[in-house]
Enzyme design. Sequence first.
Site, short mmCIF file in Angstrom:
data_model
loop_
_atom_site.label_atom_id
_atom_site.label_comp_id
_atom_site.label_asym_id
_atom_site.label_seq_id
_atom_site.Cartn_x
_atom_site.Cartn_y
_atom_site.Cartn_z
N LEU A 140 0.86 -1.23 0.05
CA LEU A 140 0.01 -0.03 0.00
C LEU A 140 0.90 1.04 0.03
CD1 LEU A 140 -2.67 -1.15 2.95
CD2 LEU A 140 -3.06 -1.00 0.26
N ASP A 141 0.45 2.26 -0.51
CA ASP A 141 1.07 3.44 -0.55
C ASP A 141 1.47 3.92 1.10
OD1 ASP A 141 1.01 3.83 -3.25
OD2 ASP A 141 -0.51 4.96 -3.19
N ARG A 142 2.52 4.66 1.16
CA ARG A 142 2.83 5.12 2.41
C ARG A 142 1.75 5.72 3.48
NH1 ARG A 142 3.81 10.09 4.65
NH2 ARG A 142 5.15 10.10 6.58
#
Length: 306
Positions: A140-142
Site C-alpha cells: 500500500l502507498d505510504r
Amino acid sequence: MQTMRFGEWFQILIPKKWEGKSIEELFRQEWEIPKKLTHAFRMEKSVQVNGNDVNWTTSLSAGEKLQIRAFNEEDIQFPPHYREMEVLYEDDHLMVVNKPPFLKTHPNDANMETDTLLNMAQYHMLANGELRNIRQIHRLDRDTSGAIVFGKHALAGAILDNMLAKREMKRTYAAMVEGILRKKSGIINEPIGRDRHHPTKRRVSPSGQSAVTHYQVLAEDKRRNFSYIKAWLETGRTHQIRVHLSHLGHPLAGDPLYGGKPIITRQALHAGKLEFPHPFTGENIRVFAPFTDNPVIFKHIDVYSL
C-alpha cells in the site's frame, strides 16, 4: 484439506482430488511454484511421503501423508524493528496486518531503512521464535492504511504471489472523495501510465496498462460536499484508485498530487477488507481492518459493511 505441522515439517493428507498426481505436478501445476524454488525443495530432499523420500514423478494416493519441510530456519534478510502492530489474522503460513498511515510497506534500502511494516512483521516473526524471512505479497502507498498480507515461509509466499497475480485476492477500499457523484455506482475502465512530467505520478493514458476500478457510494455529506465510497479493483496498477477517481472529477480528500484539497493530512484511502482462499486448506479467509485515524476520517462508513 486436512493439514498439520510437526516442527519444521508441514503435513497434508492427500485428498481425492489429488489422487494420481505426482509431487512434481502438485508443485508445478496445482501450486505453480517457480522452477528455482521447486528445484530447491527437490535438491534439499524437503518433500517426503509417509515419512520416506520418494520419486517426484510417482503418483500419489488419497490418504497418503505428504510432508514438506517448510518451516526450516533461514538467514534473515531484513533487520527486525519493534513497533506496535495490529495483527488481524495469523496462522503457520500467513499473516494479515493492519497498516497504519504514514508508514512505508517495505524499505527501499534493506540496510539503511528499518522503520517499515515489513521490518515490523519480521520482528513479530522472530519474537515468536519463527526464524524465517517474512514475505511481502502486496503493498500500500505510504499514506494509505489497511490490510496487507505476508507469507511466513517460501512455499506460502509463492502460492500467495500467484493468487494475487490471478486476482484471487479480493481487496475492498474505503475512500472519501470530493463532490457528490452523479452515478452512485459504476466501473472506471481507463488505462493508466506514467506521467512524463512527474517522477512518481500516474495518469490515465491511452498507451498505459489496462486498469479497471469498481465503485459504490455508501454515504454523502452534502453540507461539506464529500462522498464516502467503497472501491474494488480488477487490476492492481500503481495509484489506481487515486488516478481513476481524480479522472472522474472526484479526487480523494487529502490527495493534492491528484487534485484533492489538503483538508486532512493524508489521502483518504483505507484497504478495509481482504478476502482470499487459504493457500493450503482452501477455506475462505475474510479479514476486516478497523480504521485507525484519530481524528476519524471515515466516520460515515462501517468497515464491516464493505
